[in-house]
Design a protein around this motif. Structure first.
Motif, PDB file in Angstrom:
ATOM      1  N   GLU A 101       0.828  -1.207   0.000  1.00  0.00           N
ATOM      2  CA  GLU A 101       0.000   0.000   0.000  1.00  0.00           C
ATOM      3  C   GLU A 101       0.865   1.261   0.000  1.00  0.00           C
ATOM      4  O   GLU A 101       0.473   2.287  -0.564  1.00  0.00           O
ATOM      5  N   GLU A 157       1.906   1.668  -3.632  1.00  0.00           N
ATOM      6  CA  GLU A 157       0.794   2.178  -4.436  1.00  0.00           C
ATOM      7  C   GLU A 157       0.606   3.674  -4.227  1.00  0.00           C
ATOM      8  O   GLU A 157       0.391   4.432  -5.181  1.00  0.00           O
ATOM      9  N   ALA A 158       0.678   4.115  -2.963  1.00  0.00           N
ATOM     10  CA  ALA A 158       0.501   5.538  -2.664  1.00  0.00           C
ATOM     11  C   ALA A 158       1.618   6.368  -3.293  1.00  0.00           C
ATOM     12  O   ALA A 158       1.369   7.460  -3.836  1.00  0.00           O
ATOM     13  N   ARG A 170       3.461   5.591  -5.972  1.00  0.00           N
ATOM     14  CA  ARG A 170       3.303   5.615  -7.432  1.00  0.00           C
ATOM     15  C   ARG A 170       2.191   6.573  -7.856  1.00  0.00           C
ATOM     16  O   ARG A 170       2.337   7.340  -8.821  1.00  0.00           O
ATOM     17  N   GLU A 171       1.071   6.554  -7.136  1.00  0.00           N
ATOM     18  CA  GLU A 171      -0.040   7.443  -7.483  1.00  0.00           C
ATOM     19  C   GLU A 171       0.341   8.904  -7.295  1.00  0.00           C
ATOM     20  O   GLU A 171       0.003   9.757  -8.121  1.00  0.00           O
ATOM     21  N   ALA A 172       1.052   9.193  -6.210  1.00  0.00           N
ATOM     22  CA  ALA A 172       1.476  10.574  -5.975  1.00  0.00           C
ATOM     23  C   ALA A 172       2.473  11.022  -7.040  1.00  0.00           C
ATOM     24  O   ALA A 172       2.406  12.154  -7.534  1.00  0.00           O
ATOM     25  N   ALA A 211       2.714   9.880 -10.113  1.00  0.00           N
ATOM     26  CA  ALA A 211       2.021  10.016 -11.398  1.00  0.00           C
ATOM     27  C   ALA A 211       1.251  11.328 -11.503  1.00  0.00           C
ATOM     28  O   ALA A 211       1.150  11.923 -12.582  1.00  0.00           O
ATOM     29  N   SER A 212       0.707  11.791 -10.381  1.00  0.00           N
ATOM     30  CA  SER A 212      -0.091  13.028 -10.388  1.00  0.00           C
ATOM     31  C   SER A 212       0.730  14.264 -10.055  1.00  0.00           C
ATOM     32  O   SER A 212       0.207  15.384 -10.099  1.00  0.00           O
TER      33      SER A 212
END
Length: 369
Positions: free
Chosen positions: A24, A27-28, A30-32, A34-35
């Protein structure tokens, strides 16, 4: 809105995530990434300059707080576990980490990301110098296991990096035999020169020092499972008397708990704490310390503030990002903005003077402050 122990910087995160596993965390991250959203890992929030705060993603690692297998030479712990929780797990096995912070309610990941300094750092170095292996999520979201012999680049990039180069999720910490009891000697000394000389010459298991505005100092030297003063203990230079105390090892390790409870009751723990801590080369340390203390009065440090002086050793594993000078001395102004004392803005201005003075002497800022 979040704040930290410093109580000076306050930010409202856009998102708070409390991961329960390394997947997790990845995932957090990678998402941060990417954005393009800033992400900051947070443990107990004991930073003093807003380092554990963000307007982006706040990653609350207290959801990762398991202490795993305890072996004779090591313990594996999640990064969100506190040193109190680590000690609770290792002491029944007669083991302890070689370096403990004075205050145990800090997370393992937090102090490894700062360096981690304690009373045994004159022998063992920082906590970050006593790590055997780390699980890390890099800035790109890659989960990596690293150590001095495997992915050393990542291992060196995350210790004492204040989270800039990745998130520590798990650590294998070195353990040593724990004593059953300690004998503590507190000796008043006339100034910083005598204190640092004593810290270098006394043969004790734990060595630390405090100072007061004006220059009076105090050496604490502790022996494990001993019944006599340590070799090299200096005489009382002030005539006020040496204090001797015998404690269990756990009571000594947790010696700050009664003081913290009192400070919480008095409201002092919640005051702003504009701390400044620098690492100085030993050859210039006395000059910087004496000049700083000569400019200070009691209202410059606060009712519950402390001035900390600590000689350090490198430790078994180098920590490149700590960037400590050779033969380092820690000098910390642990200020509290108490009622009737100087306002926060003036304390911060004095901290900047110390930072400039330390850099001119070849020192560096200890990043946790």
């Amino acid at each position: 809105m979040l704040h930290d122990f410093g109580g000076i910087v306050r930010r409202t995160p856009g998102t708070v995530i409390r991961p329960s596993c390394a997947r997790e965390v990845a995932e957090a991250v990678r998402e941060a990434a990417a954005s393009g959203t800033p992400l900051v890992a947070r443990g107990c929030g004991h930073s003093t300059g807003g380092q554990s705060q963000t307007g982006g993603v706040s990653l609350d690692l207290r959801g990762l707080a398991t202490v795993h297998a305890v072996q004779a030479d090591r313990v594996v712990v999640d990064a969100g576990a506190t040193w109190r929780e680590v000690l609770d797990a290792t002491l029944p096995h007669g083991r302890t980490p070689p370096v403990l912070t004075d205050y145990l309610d800090l997370t393992v990941g937090g102090t490894l990301s700062a360096g981690g300094i304690g009373g045994t750092s004159h022998v063992h170095g920082t906590q970050a110098a006593n790590v055997l292996e780390l699980d890390v999520v890099t800035r790109t979201g890659e989960a990596v296991t690293c150590s001095p012999g495997d992915r050393r680049d990542v291992f060196d990039a995350v210790r004492a990096a204040m989270g800039r180069n990745g998130v520590i999720t798990r650590a294998a910490l070195r353990l040593v035999p724990a004593p059953e009891r300690v004998l503590s000697f507190t000796v008043p000394l006339a100034g910083a020169a005598g204190l640092l000389r004593a810290q270098r010459t006394v043969r004790a298991d734990h060595v630390s020092g405090l100072a007061e505005p004006g220059g009076r100092c105090e050496l604490r030297a502790v022996v494990h499972d001993g019944d006599r003063p340590p070799p090299g203990l200096p005489p009382d230079e002030t005539g006020t008397g040496m204090e001797v105390e015998e404690l269990s090892f756990l009571d000594f390790a947790d010696r700050m708990r009664p003081d913290v409870q009192e400070l919480i009751a008095l409201g002092e723990w919640a005051r702003p704490h504009p701390w400044a801590t620098v690492l100085l080369p030993a050859a210039r340390a006395v000059d910087v310390i004496d000049a700083t203390l000569a400019e200070m009065g009691p209202d410059d440090i606060g009712l519950s503030g402390l001035v900390r002086i600590q000689a350090l050793a490198p430790g078994p594993v180098p920590v490149p990002l700590l960037r400590a000078p050779a033969d380092p001395v820690l000098f910390g102004l642990l200020r509290a903005a108490s009622p009737g004392c100087r306002p926060v803005e003036e304390m911060l201005a004095s901290n900047r003077v110390l930072h400039d003075r330390a850099r001119a002497a070849g020192g560096v800022l200890y990043m946790s402050s």
